[in-house]
Structures are given as C-alpha cells and as structure tokens.
Design an enzyme around this catalytic site. Structure first.
Site, PDB file in Angstrom:
ATOM      1  N   CYS A 254     115.810  24.824  37.540  1.00 36.74           N
ATOM      2  CA  CYS A 254     115.267  23.974  38.612  1.00 36.74           C
ATOM      3  C   CYS A 254     116.208  22.801  38.926  1.00 36.74           C
ATOM      4  O   CYS A 254     117.292  23.027  39.410  1.00 36.74           O
ATOM      5  CB  CYS A 254     113.859  23.508  38.251  1.00 36.74           C
ATOM      6  SG  CYS A 254     112.965  22.906  39.687  1.00 36.74           S
ATOM      7  N   HIS A 339     111.100  28.898  37.555  1.00 36.97           N
ATOM      8  CA  HIS A 339     110.707  28.462  36.212  1.00 36.97           C
ATOM      9  C   HIS A 339     110.423  29.637  35.288  1.00 36.97           C
ATOM     10  O   HIS A 339     109.301  30.113  35.214  1.00 36.97           O
ATOM     11  CB  HIS A 339     109.484  27.547  36.295  1.00 36.97           C
ATOM     12  CG  HIS A 339     109.803  26.231  36.917  1.00 36.97           C
ATOM     13  ND1 HIS A 339     110.183  25.134  36.175  1.00 36.97           N
ATOM     14  CD2 HIS A 339     109.847  25.839  38.212  1.00 36.97           C
ATOM     15  CE1 HIS A 339     110.440  24.119  36.986  1.00 36.97           C
ATOM     16  NE2 HIS A 339     110.239  24.523  38.225  1.00 36.97           N
ATOM     17  N   GLU A 341     110.082  29.524  32.245  1.00 37.92           N
ATOM     18  CA  GLU A 341     109.130  29.101  31.205  1.00 37.92           C
ATOM     19  C   GLU A 341     107.698  29.145  31.737  1.00 37.92           C
ATOM     20  O   GLU A 341     106.748  28.897  30.987  1.00 37.92           O
ATOM     21  CB  GLU A 341     109.483  27.690  30.717  1.00 37.92           C
ATOM     22  CG  GLU A 341     109.024  26.534  31.610  1.00 37.92           C
ATOM     23  CD  GLU A 341     109.857  26.333  32.883  1.00 37.92           C
ATOM     24  OE1 GLU A 341     110.732  27.175  33.163  1.00 37.92           O
ATOM     25  OE2 GLU A 341     109.606  25.353  33.611  1.00 37.92           O
TER      26      GLU A 341
END
Lengths: 373, 479
Positions: A254, A339, A341
């Site tokens: 990001c 993202h 994650e």
C-alpha cells in the site's frame, strides 16, 4: 446511545442530516466510502484512515459488536464513521462491547440515520470531498467556513501521526525466529506483523525517522508498511529506501508500495475516489489467476513513469486496470498496492508473504546476485 | 481460457415436476442455461418431464423432449441426438441424480458424451455423506459426529452412542425427504424407516444434534482456472433444526465478524477444491455454535440450488447463466458483470441493502402433515424483499407473502386469546405461524432473552423484531 441530531456538509455544498450514536463532537476530514460488508472494526482501527471520514455503504453497522482481538492497531484512527443504521444491540460470542462504546473510548465520532446511498453516489460522481460533521445547532454557513480551512490530502505527510514513537519487537509465539525483518512503521496494521511472525520472522518495528545504520547488517529483509496520506512528502522513508535498495530484500504494501516506487524515481497521483473495498479482482500476471483483494488507497503509482527494463508489472486491477503490483528487475524488491494481510477482506493473497520469506532465504544463501534472475 | 471448441451440442436435464423442495427455481436456472448456451452457438437438447415450464417453450431449446426423467428415456435421447456433453448441474437434485445413474450405467461413455459442470466423482463425494465427511476430515474441517446406518439396528446403535435427540439424514434425496429429528427410540424407528425407503441407496446418516445452532450458507462459483468467488452469504433466522427451505433467511450474513466470515469463506473454497467442483455454482452450509463459535460443515451442493436463485436475485449476479458459460470453458474473468457491463464477473458482489426471504406455507392443503417445521422441507413458496434495513426488508417480505398480513404486528390481526402456555409451546416448536407467535410474545412483554431461550433465534433478530413491536405500540397508543 446518544440521539442528538447532527449535520454533515460536503465541500460541494451538499447537506446531510443524521444523529450521533457517540458523544457529539465537531470533526472535519476527507470523506471516502468503503463497500465492505463486514470488517468495520478493522476499518476503524486501520491507521491508513487517519484524517478521513468513512462512509460504510453497507447500511447496518455494529451488528456483531467489537472485540479487542480484532483491532488492527492500538486505537481508532478515522475521524468519523458514517452509517445508515447503527445497531446498538450487537450479537456475537466474541464481542465485549458495542461499536458506539468503542468509538467513544477513542474519541471517534459515529453518526447514523444518514442517507449513505446518496452520499456515496455524490462521492463516486465528484471524487473524494472534504466534509464537516457537527451538532445540528451549528448553522450551515458556519460549517461551510470550517470546510474551507481543511487542508487537501495531496501534499500531506500524515505518517508522523501514526508511527511508533520508539522501536519495538514482535517475535513468533512458538518458535525461535528464522528471519529478522525491519518494519518501517508508516502506520502498520497488526495483521502484517502477524503474517510475518506466523512465518517465523521476528519483526523490529521502526519509526519513520529510522536511519540506514539502524537496519543494515542486522536484518534479513525490510517490510514497508501501509499508511495514510500522500506518499510524496514522506521524504525520510523514501530516502531510507534508496539507501537500502539492493542491499536487503524489500517488500512493500500500500503506502509502502508507493514509497518504493517513488524511491526508484517513479511518480504517483491521486485517484478520483480511491479503492476502499474487499472485493477488487486483481490478476497475477505470471499465472493469470485472479485474486479477490482487500484495498484501501487514495493514491496510485504511474506505471509509465519508470522504464519497463527496470520494472516488471506483476499485478493489475481488473476493474479499472490500474497497476496493483510490481517487482524490480535487478534489486530484490517487490510490492503490491492492495492488502495481502487482508483484515478486513479475503485471504487470497497471503502467498506474497511466502514470496518475501523465500526471497530472504535466497538472499541469505546465495547473496544478492542470484536472487534476481 | 476461451470457450471450448469441441462442445457443439449440450444435453440439459430439467428438474421434472414441481414438488415441495424443488420448484420453479430450477425452471429459472434451466431457462437461463438454455439461453446462455444458445448465445454461445451450442445446440441445446432439453429433456424435462414437466411441460408446464418456461424452459420447454419451443423457442428456447433446439430440441425439446417431454419425456419421463428416467435412465431409459435419457438413453434413447442420447442415442438419437449424440450430444457432445451433458450438463446436469442446473436441474436440481433430480438432474444430478439422473446424470449420475447415466454415468454409472456406462451410457455416457458408450455414446461419447462428456459430463460438464460436474464429474461423477465430485457428485459422489458431495452427495455420499460418508465420503463427504472423510473429505472434510482430510482438509481439516469439522463436521457433526455421525454414523452411517443401512438398517434399523445400526441406526439404534448409532443413536445410543450419540444420544437423543439425533438427526436422521437419508443420502441422495431432495429437500431432505424422509429425514427428521428423533427425540426417542420410537421416533427413530419411524423416521429411519421412511429415510431408508426414500434414499436411492437405502442409506441414512445418524448425526449428533446441533439443534439451536446458527445456520449459514455461502453461494460460490468456481472456474476451470481455479478462480473461486463468493457470490453471497446467507444467514438463517431460524436455527438449525428448521430446513433452510422453511427458514427465514437473510443476506448478507448479519452476525459474523470479518474474522469469522473469512474463516467460513476459506473453508468453502477449500471444500469446492477438495470435492472437485470444477466449474459452476455450488453452495456450502455451515452451523455455528452460538456459545463458542465452533464451526461445522453441514453439506455442500455441487450444483445450482434453491439458494442460488435467491443469491442471484439478491446480488444481481446471474449464477445459472454464468454456470452454463463456465461449463463450456469460459473463466470468470472472461465474463462481463451483467450490471456494470464493463467490469469482469470475477469479483464478489457488495450490496448496500439487506435481503429477507420468508417461506410461505399451506398446511390447509396437506391435512395429514403435522404443521411443525423440521429438517424436511414443507413450505410451498416464498417471498423475497429488499430493503435498506433488515426491518424494512422483513416487513416488505411479509406483505409480499399474500397471506393478507401487512407486516410484523401493525395490522391488528394477531391472535389475542392464545394462552401463555400455548404461546410458549409454539415458540419452542416452530410452526408456520411462528412469526405471529413472536409478535404476541413480544407484545405481551416477554423479554428478548426469554424469546431467544424459547426459539433459539439469534438475539440480533429478536432485538430487531422487538424494535418493530415497540414502534407499532407508539401508533396504537396514540389516540
């Protein structure tokens, strides 16, 4: 639950009304919308939303309450959470308090009863707008004056607001660490650290003021984290990356992805209304496979600003064809705009953390020359 | 991966007569498939025993056979038409079972017909409860503890081991026909008897009771490039114990946090891969223990189902149409989103509204049937409504049932004379009029937690209903 009426004014002059479901405060910020159906707690505690008001397009928010287990950082970062219908009567076995109570604990404002569909359409047509939320006792003209004073997102370095004041270390819970990773905390989400520690990495989290001497010689790799605001003015980190390039494996997510791009000499620009969702299809160009990704960014890299003999585009967004990931052809460095994650969002892209660990392993075994080929 | 060039004609199996558990939703999916395949230039050969359907209109398929859905008839059609492929996943359980028999009897192989959208192995793995349970074990997913029984003695031993109440599930049936919940040995004997008769392989599963748990469903699609997406999540308002077809269901799921939802999503995709749903739609049902969040896989349908029709209408994602296109070789990223027209279908729909489906019952016409809801489906229809809030969608759905009711409460048509004792019985024992009973209970001042204890509905839903009753009172109390 508080029921005081409130007003929301946007910089294009459009007016909305609703009610506070937290303590009433005046708040200003950039208004963006998020289309995730679940995950309001992760959104609220994501440092990347610093300085922003978030409109949840899903109308009922608060249904499953809040649990400390799902925080993405130690506090709530956004300015205002805007909902169609706040649900105070939550139900979930993990919940420990209501969303309204949680927001009040963090002095974040929540408003409900807002026509979020109209509001979202306005943002989609005009792009992100600045806005102000205040008790309905404020007259509209006074609110318009306040909007004029809000700085634009472009040019704002917000990372000092969210970075850790001092370095700290997170280690794997049940094994000795295999790799040591330096994490540059531009507003890191807890799940990035979780994904790394689950793969046997210890994480030393550094403030954005870290110097190259803190890192070189002691780590196997560098993680460039997510974060808020415009990447361009985050000069200290851009400079740091330039000194680390080629010397250690680097993985960016990001804001970290944008900072890596800038450090290589590329350019970034602000998107019209950004990507804030958990359902964006991204194609991994090497395999052709499509991942459903979690996204939260207002800025984007300009893929034409760096030559393709230096850079390999690795991922693209299938909705608007913006670049979503690249790797450097000579340095052991790669990054993605979305993202992996998740939190909130699908877990389709966690393989990128495996790729990072593999890169560190190769780098350690064979040295830099053999990593990139 | 573009369309396969070797498939020029496709045999499509309809779902036969309208019965409880299998109704017009499969006419809808079959019709969509006819259109989608023709659009791609395929010759469509349709077999359905029910002429009162849209799909059998002469203009839809290239060749339409109104014939009994039996192996013999299908064999003759196959010998005459020599289709390149057979697509069995859009005609409900009837079509799937028939395709399985055709494959097992060697008819498909003898005539060079390829089964598309599913394979014999994947159907068997998904439908055979023992194979399914083993498959779940192999990918680390929990299912309810259970034993297979082929006769009454085995069923009794299993029930003793698991304890009463226990659930009886016959293998290979539609709408759970012949299944039920046994609270004692007498009930077990009668349910197992009918279960063995209804199962095409005379097999029943005796399963630990997860009555009162929360029930969820995910609708998914997968293509031959292994792209997998969740189209819609659905939460049942009625707890485990009431068949999904008889449950009030809500999309998207309301009471799951993102952490829990993603666990469910990962599990569902892993199940599609393990069972081998290569292309098309599928749904996976889960039960969640409300006390500790323990997640159990209930079942998976490797085909377009009743819930797919709901998910399609709830999200605007045309599951049946795309399932047909995926079966002839397309991948999700090659198909365009029907609503945006410019983004690919390979995404997960996000909605800014809530969808509520309420079943419609007609026990007056089935006087021999006990008006109690259980694991065999009894509803004869349903209404679906969309609203910006649960309450709005719920009220609209009640009106749409055409039972001359105008919402939850409000219309003054709820019975006032029912005794408290009867009321409690009806809350504990769900029947077709449970919504009326809920209104009366809340009007009489029963607390949300008392209603939750009696009905095992999630407190979230009971709170919502409570708000509606409170709101109605502000009208009736106004002179």
């Amino acid at each position: 639950m508080n029921n005081l009426p409130c007003r929301l004014l946007l910089s294009d002059g459009s007016r909305f009304e609703g009610f506070f479901f937290t303590s009433p405060h005046v708040r200003t910020g950039e208004v963006v919308f998020n289309t995730a159906l679940t995950g309001y707690q992760e959104v609220v505690t994501d440092p990347s939303y610093t300085g922003q008001m978030v409109v949840m397009t899903y109308p009922m928010i608060g249904s499953y309450g809040v649990t400390p287990l799902d925080n993405e950082s130690s506090k709530a970062h956004l300015r205002v959470l805007i909902c169609k219908e706040y649900i105070p009567f939550y139900s979930n076995w993990r919940a420990t308090q209501s969303l309204g109570e949680f927001l009040d604990d963090h002095q974040v404002v929540g408003i409900t009863g807002v026509d979020t569909r109209t509001l979202t359409r306005r943002l989609r047509d005009h792009g992100s707008l600045n806005g102000v939320v205040a008790p309905a006792t404020h007259d509209w003209d006074r609110l318009a004056d306040m909007i004029g004073a809000i700085p634009t997102m472009v040019g704002q370095n917000l990372t000092p607001l969210v970075t850790t004041p001092t370095p700290y270390r997170v280690v794997p819970s049940n094994a000795l660490p295999t790799y040591r990773v330096a994490v540059i905390d531009t507003g890191v989400k807890r799940h990035i650290l979780n994904e790394l520690t689950q793969r046997g990495c210890s994480c030393d989290v550094f403030p954005v003021t870290a110097s190259v001497h803190d890192i070189l010689g002691q780590f196997d790799g560098v993680m460039l984290a997510n974060g808020p605001g415009d990447p361009e003015p985050v000069e200290s980190v851009i400079h740091l990356i330039q000194q680390l390039l080629g010397k250690l494996p680097i993985f960016g997510i990001c804001l970290g992805h944008q900072l890596l791009w800038l450090a290589l000499g590329g350019q970034t620009y602000k998107l019209k209304f950004g990507h804030h969702a958990v359902n964006h299809p991204v194609r991994q160009l090497a395999t052709g496979r499509v991942e459903i990704t979690s996204q939260n960014h207002g800025f984007c890299i300009d893929i034409d600003s760096l030559p393709s003999d230096q850079i390999e585009l690795t991922h693209i967004n299938l909705n608007d064809h913006t670049p979503e990931g690249f790797r450097h052809r000579r340095y052991p460095a790669f990054s993605v705009q979305y993202h992996p994650e998740s939190a909130p969002g699908p877990h389709d892209s966690t393989y990128l953390f495996d790729d990072f660990v593999n890169m560190m392993q190769q780098f350690r075994m064979k040295g830099f020359a053999n990593v990139v080929s | 991966m573009p369309k396969r060039k070797d498939i020029k004609s496709v045999l499509l199996i309809g779902s036969g007569p309208i019965v409880i558990g299998q109704a017009c939703e499969f006419d809808y999916s079959g019709t969509q498939a006819c259109k989608a395949l023709k659009e791609e230039g395929c010759r469509v050969i349709l077999v359905n025993s029910n002429p009162a359907t849209i799909m059998t209109d002469p203009s839809l398929a290239d060749a339409t056979y109104i014939e009994p859905l039996t192996v013999e008839c299908l064999t003759q059609v196959i010998q005459k038409e020599k289709p390149d492929a057979i697509l069995p996943t859009l005609g409900g359980q009837t079509a799937l079972n028939l395709a399985m028999k055709l494959a097992q009897s060697g008819v498909l192989q003898a005539n060079g017909v390829e089964m598309i959208g599913a394979t014999l192995e994947s159907i068997q793995k998904a439908e055979d409860r023992r194979a399914f349970k083993l498959a779940m074990d192999s990918i680390g997913l929990a299912s309810a503890r259970s034993h297979i029984a082929y006769n009454l003695e085995e069923a009794k031993r299993a029930a003793l081991n698991l304890g009463y109440p226990c659930v009886v599930r016959p293998s290979f049936t539609l709408g759970g026909t012949g299944g039920g919940i046994a609270y004692n040995q007498d009930e077990l004997e009668s349910i197992v008897g009918s279960g063995l008769r209804n199962s095409i392989i005379s097999e029943v599963l005796i399963e630990e009771s997860i009555l009162g748990w929360k029930e969820f469903e995910l609708e998914l699609m997968r293509d031959r490039n292994d792209n997998a997406v969740v189209i819609c999540s659905i939460e049942n308002m009625d707890p485990m114990g009431v068949h999904t077809g008889d449950s009030i269901t809500v999309a998207p799921a309301q009471t799951l946090s993102d952490v829990e939802y993603q666990v469910m999503r990962n599990a569902a995709i892993a199940i599609l891969r393990e069972i081998g749903v290569e292309t098309g739609g599928a749904n996976v049902q889960f039960a969640v223990n409300p006390v500790d969040g323990r997640l159990i896989v209930i079942e998976m349908n490797p085909r377009v189902s009743r819930s797919s029709a709901l998910a399609s209408k709830a999200t605007g994602f045309p599951i049946a149409k795309f399932a047909a296109k995926l079966s002839i070789g397309y991948t999700l990223d090659e198909l365009m989103n029907d609503i945006t027209k410019k983004t690919p279908a390979c995404f997960e729909p996000s909605i800014d509204y809530c969808v509520v489906k309420i079943p419609r019952f007609n026990f007056d016409k089935f006087p021999q049937t006990s008006p109690v809801l259980g694991t065999a489906m009894k509803s004869v229809g349903e209404a679906m409504a969309i609203g910006r809030t649960f309450k709005e969608a719920f009220q609209k759905a009640i009106r749409s049932l055409e039972t001359k009711r105008f919402g939850f409460g409000f219309d003054g048509k709820d019975p006032s004379l029912i005794s408290d004792e009867d009321l409690r019985y009806h809350l504990i024992t769900p029947g077709p009029d449970r919504l009326t009973m809920l209104v009366v209970a809340l009007q009489r001042g029963m607390s949300v937690s008392e209603v939750v204890d009696a009905t095992k509905m999630d407190p979230w839903f009971v709170h919502q209903l409570h708000q509606l009753v409170q709101f109605a009172l502000t009208f009736t109390n106004t002179p």
